[in-house]
Design a protein around this motif. Structure first.
Motif, mmCIF file in Angstrom:
data_model
loop_
_atom_site.group_PDB
_atom_site.id
_atom_site.type_symbol
_atom_site.label_atom_id
_atom_site.label_comp_id
_atom_site.label_asym_id
_atom_site.label_seq_id
_atom_site.Cartn_x
_atom_site.Cartn_y
_atom_site.Cartn_z
ATOM 1 N N PHE A 73 5.729 -3.854 14.702
ATOM 2 C CA PHE A 73 6.940 -3.682 13.903
ATOM 3 C C PHE A 73 6.596 -3.355 12.461
ATOM 4 O O PHE A 73 7.130 -2.389 11.870
ATOM 5 N N SER A 74 5.661 -4.144 11.890
ATOM 6 C CA SER A 74 5.342 -3.911 10.476
ATOM 7 C C SER A 74 4.714 -2.539 10.284
ATOM 8 O O SER A 74 4.998 -1.851 9.302
ATOM 9 N N VAL A 75 3.894 -2.118 11.255
ATOM 10 C CA VAL A 75 3.255 -0.812 11.109
ATOM 11 C C VAL A 75 4.297 0.298 11.207
ATOM 12 O O VAL A 75 4.248 1.284 10.457
ATOM 13 N N LEU A 134 0.561 -11.949 10.976
ATOM 14 C CA LEU A 134 1.450 -12.115 9.829
ATOM 15 C C LEU A 134 0.795 -11.620 8.546
ATOM 16 O O LEU A 134 1.440 -10.934 7.735
ATOM 17 N N VAL A 135 -0.502 -11.944 8.389
ATOM 18 C CA VAL A 135 -1.193 -11.475 7.183
ATOM 19 C C VAL A 135 -1.240 -9.943 7.168
ATOM 20 O O VAL A 135 -0.980 -9.298 6.142
ATOM 21 N N THR A 136 -1.547 -9.359 8.337
ATOM 22 C CA THR A 136 -1.585 -7.899 8.416
ATOM 23 C C THR A 136 -0.232 -7.300 8.066
ATOM 24 O O THR A 136 -0.141 -6.337 7.295
ATOM 25 N N VAL A 159 0.557 -4.786 5.022
ATOM 26 C CA VAL A 159 1.060 -3.433 5.289
ATOM 27 C C VAL A 159 2.379 -3.203 4.567
ATOM 28 O O VAL A 159 2.580 -2.173 3.901
ATOM 29 N N LEU A 160 3.272 -4.192 4.669
ATOM 30 C CA LEU A 160 4.598 -3.986 4.057
ATOM 31 C C LEU A 160 4.504 -3.937 2.546
ATOM 32 O O LEU A 160 5.097 -3.064 1.909
ATOM 33 N N SER A 199 -2.365 1.795 -1.417
ATOM 34 C CA SER A 199 -3.270 2.243 -0.347
ATOM 35 C C SER A 199 -4.399 1.255 -0.132
ATOM 36 O O SER A 199 -4.871 1.077 0.996
ATOM 37 N N ALA A 200 -4.841 0.591 -1.225
ATOM 38 C CA ALA A 200 -5.933 -0.364 -1.076
ATOM 39 C C ALA A 200 -5.513 -1.541 -0.201
ATOM 40 O O ALA A 200 -6.278 -1.998 0.653
ATOM 41 N N LEU A 201 -4.277 -2.006 -0.371
ATOM 42 C CA LEU A 201 -3.799 -3.110 0.462
ATOM 43 C C LEU A 201 -3.773 -2.709 1.931
ATOM 44 O O LEU A 201 -4.144 -3.487 2.812
ATOM 45 N N MET A 202 -3.361 -1.458 2.189
ATOM 46 C CA MET A 202 -3.321 -1.034 3.592
ATOM 47 C C MET A 202 -4.732 -0.947 4.184
ATOM 48 O O MET A 202 -4.945 -1.271 5.351
#
Lengths: 157, 218, 113
Positions: free
Chosen positions: B9-11, C7-9, C13-14, C48-51
């Motif tokens: 979902f997040s992706v 959840l961390v991912t 990402v968000l 972008s670095a966070l992703m």
């Protein structure tokens, strides 16, 4: 300073030779090379080596804190409904004088909230900084002088 | 199972947001009034594509994509540095052409016709003709801020009509005439007509292009 | 454990995509070249670095995490350099600040010389 470079190079060589590029192995190689350099400490004579490691780490921590804050503030500024910014370029008198330190300071300034280093004067005495909020340049100058510049002086002098 | 669905979902949400970001940045590349503006936007496009690659790596599970993202970042950094050198060297050549001690009056004179075009015509030129219109009619469609342009860039009505007419023929869009014509009086109002002589150099590239465009249109 | 990682991912990402979005909005809203550089070089980089870090955490593998951290450091350390170079080049070739700018001490000092 050269001791650190040697230390990092040795750690990378260690990783390359052992053939497993994991973070743990890099840290282990760093420790091994630090131990090897410690054995020959009389030859390279680096007083306060480990004390400086702590200061450099605190500089790195400050860097990431400021990076997160600056990104957040710029994001809020961009998304706020009414755009009230007062951009401008102010001159910052440099206290640090070595090329390496000036480079580091300029990079750190670029990543602080609302400031972006534009140019260094010919004689390396003044740094020109563009600020998104330039209504009070004296306060911005004081912030940089008491924050990053002091930390850099502590870590590398 | 739930962990996987959270990630998926997040992706997906991230992909949607990043796509919108991509389009916004491309809009800045097309519109950007000056060359450095476009270079900044291109530099940021590299970062956004790195984010895309990271999201796709999470989605598909191929972590080898990280290496691609790193090498893309390298190439983007080198490209930006090369563009910065290019911006510098272009200025230097401009200084050599004119008088070396005073490059300042030359640059604003070269930039004024860019701001002369009517802002209403920008979406027309950018929309259908796309990159071609950017390359060929680039001098005309880059009206940044009319407020800013008014005091600094005096321009006669004939200049504005020439510029817009050439652009219309290049874009071959009839709607552009409608969009451009109501804005012309506004441009004429702000401006003294006597200032036409001051703009000697910029219109020259437009004049030879005009007959060429005329040949094509009938 | 899996849910924690997910959840961390998801958080990374968000927040990364929102930072990138804010950077693009700033790129379109800010008045001049130099202000746009702020948006692109800070918020865009961090986004972008966070992703990139999210990939490393999602994989839950030290080798991949190390690689993504290497990419993160590389990207974060080169972005200010390129922004600084661009700002210097465009200021030297005479692209002006926008009208709402408060002051330009650099231009003044160059005029004095």
């Amino acid at each position: 300073m050269t001791t650190y470079i040697f230390n990092v190079i040795f750690a990378v060589v260690w990783v390359a030779i052992t053939g497993s590029a994991t973070l743990l192995n890099l840290v282990f190689g760093f420790l091994v090379s630090a131990a090897a350099l410690w054995i020959v400490r009389g030859e390279i004579s680096a007083p306060g080596y480990w004390r400086r490691v702590g200061r450099i780490l605190s500089l790195v921590r400050l860097f990431f804190k400021e990076l997160a804050m600056s990104a957040f503030r710029v994001a809020v500024m961009a998304l706020s409904p009414n755009l009230k910014i007062k951009p401008g370029i102010f001159a910052f008198p440099l206290t640090v004088d070595r090329d390496f330190e000036i480079t580091l300071l300029a990079n750190l300034i670029t990543l602080t909230p609302g400031t972006l280093s534009v140019d260094v004067s010919e004689d390396c005495k003044t740094l020109y900084v563009h600020a998104l909020d330039c209504s009070d340049p004296d306060a911005a100058r004081r912030d940089i002088a008491e924050g990053f510049e002091r930390k850099i002086m502590e870590a590398f002098r | 199972m739930t962990a996987q669905s959270i990630t998926q979902f997040s992706v997906n949400v991230g992909l949607v947001v990043v796509s919108i970001t991509f389009l916004l940045t491309v809009w800045r590349v097309i519109k950007g009034p000056t060359l450095p503006d476009r270079v900044i936007a291109l530099d940021m496009l590299v970062g956004i594509v790195m984010g895309f690659i990271a999201l796709i790596a999470i989605r598909t599970g191929f972590t080898l994509y990280i290496d691609i993202a790193i090498s893309l970042g390298l190439v983007g950094f080198l490209a930006t540095v090369a563009f910065a050198r290019f911006i510098l060297s272009r200025k230097r050549r401009g200084g050599e052409d004119g008088s070396p001690p005073e490059p300042e009056p030359k640059r604003p004179a070269a930039k004024e016709p860019r701001k002369a075009a009517t802002p209403a015509a920008v979406p027309v030129a950018a929309g259908p003709a796309g990159a071609v219109a950017l390359a060929e009619a680039g001098q005309a469609n880059l009206a940044a801020a009319p407020k800013e342009a008014a005091p600094r860039a005096p321009i006669s009505k004939s200049e504005a009509t020439k510029a817009s007419a050439a652009k219309v023929k290049i874009a071959k869009a009839k709607a552009a005439k409608k969009a451009a014509s109501p804005a012309e009086p506004a441009a004429a109002k702000q401006v003294p007509k006597t200032a036409a002589k001051t703009l000697s150099k910029p219109p020259k590239p437009m004049v030879p292009r005009k007959p060429a465009a005329k040949k094509e249109s009938p | 454990m899996d849910i924690l990682l997910a959840l961390v991912t998801a958080l990374l990402v968000l927040s990364g995509s929102i930072f990138a979005f804010a950077a693009a909005v700033g790129l379109n809203r800010f008045p001049d070249l130099y202000a746009r550089m702020h948006a692109a070089s800070k918020a865009g980089t961090v986004g972008s670095a966070l992703m990139l870090i999210a990939v490393g955490i999602h994989a839950a593998d030290l080798a991949i995490l190390a690689r993504s951290l290497a990419g993160f450091f590389f990207f974060v350390l080169t972005a200010p350099v390129s922004a600084h170079l661009l700002a210097k080049a465009s200021h030297e070739s005479g692209y002006p600040l926008s009208d709402i700018s408060v002051q330009d001490e650099m231009k003044r000092s160059q005029a004095e010389i």
